[in-house]
Design a protein around this motif. Sequence first.
Motif, PDB file in Angstrom:
ATOM      1  N   LYS A  31       3.739   9.570 124.339  1.00 24.09           N
ATOM      2  CA  LYS A  31       4.568   9.950 125.489  1.00 24.09           C
ATOM      3  C   LYS A  31       4.270   9.157 126.760  1.00 24.09           C
ATOM      4  O   LYS A  31       4.889   9.375 127.784  1.00 24.09           O
ATOM      5  N   SER A  32       3.341   8.212 126.692  1.00 26.25           N
ATOM      6  CA  SER A  32       3.079   7.369 127.861  1.00 26.25           C
ATOM      7  C   SER A  32       4.191   6.326 127.993  1.00 26.25           C
ATOM      8  O   SER A  32       4.936   6.074 127.038  1.00 26.25           O
ATOM      9  N   PHE A  33       4.309   5.715 129.157  1.00 23.75           N
ATOM     10  CA  PHE A  33       5.334   4.690 129.364  1.00 23.75           C
ATOM     11  C   PHE A  33       5.167   3.550 128.359  1.00 23.75           C
ATOM     12  O   PHE A  33       6.130   3.155 127.698  1.00 23.75           O
ATOM     13  N   LEU A  34       3.943   3.025 128.222  1.00 20.14           N
ATOM     14  CA  LEU A  34       3.725   1.925 127.281  1.00 20.14           C
ATOM     15  C   LEU A  34       3.914   2.370 125.829  1.00 20.14           C
ATOM     16  O   LEU A  34       4.405   1.602 125.000  1.00 20.14           O
ATOM     17  N   GLY A  35       3.560   3.605 125.534  1.00 20.11           N
ATOM     18  CA  GLY A  35       3.786   4.132 124.191  1.00 20.11           C
ATOM     19  C   GLY A  35       5.268   4.171 123.849  1.00 20.11           C
ATOM     20  O   GLY A  35       5.683   3.743 122.763  1.00 20.11           O
ATOM     21  N   MET A  36       6.075   4.663 124.777  1.00 26.36           N
ATOM     22  CA  MET A  36       7.525   4.712 124.550  1.00 26.36           C
ATOM     23  C   MET A  36       8.120   3.305 124.485  1.00 26.36           C
ATOM     24  O   MET A  36       8.987   3.028 123.657  1.00 26.36           O
ATOM     25  N   PHE A  37       7.634   2.420 125.365  1.00 23.64           N
ATOM     26  CA  PHE A  37       8.120   1.033 125.368  1.00 23.64           C
ATOM     27  C   PHE A  37       7.858   0.367 124.017  1.00 23.64           C
ATOM     28  O   PHE A  37       8.771  -0.184 123.396  1.00 23.64           O
TER      29      PHE A  37
END
Length: 183
Positions: A47-53
């Motif tokens: 759910k982190s920004f980099l995870g979603m990216f």
Amino acid sequence: MNYSTIQKDFFRESGKWLSTSEIWAKCINPNLHYIYVFRKCQQYPKKSFLGMFWRMILRHHQIKYGIQIYPETQIGEGFYIGHWGFLAVNPGVVIGRNCNLSQGVSIAQTNRGKYKGTPIIGDEVWIGPNAVIVGGIKIGNNVIIAPNTYVTEDVPDYCMAMGNPCRIFSIPKGTEGYINNKV
């Protein structure tokens, strides 16, 4: 020196320890590019920004290359995809270190019966083209799954599984000569 999982995966292909820029240059190869993006997904919380990216990038590459391995899949260091093309691995599967997957491989879940669940695959396992491995079974260490084999039962260490129905043969040298540049 402490090498990253990505460096260990790429070492399997070349037998050389690569810098970050050398790794990126090798991403022209679809197999390695997919592994790179897959490992980047695993580095960051979902759910982190980099995870979603990275998950969006992985989804694009799943469609582009026909490889469907989810970030939730536990895969040990030294992972190698021999040829790109249709490849599907259930997210509940566990794969050990220094394992090779070929094109057309399916590693899937069974929802009923004696072997309900997903496979657990040991270290230094070579899985040939178009092999299918299903159910809550255990594939041992140093195992060869021959091309076009349908595996629905446990395979002990130092064995070869081949055919449909699957037959299991003991092989004293295991995957020697099949698994190169081990980490």
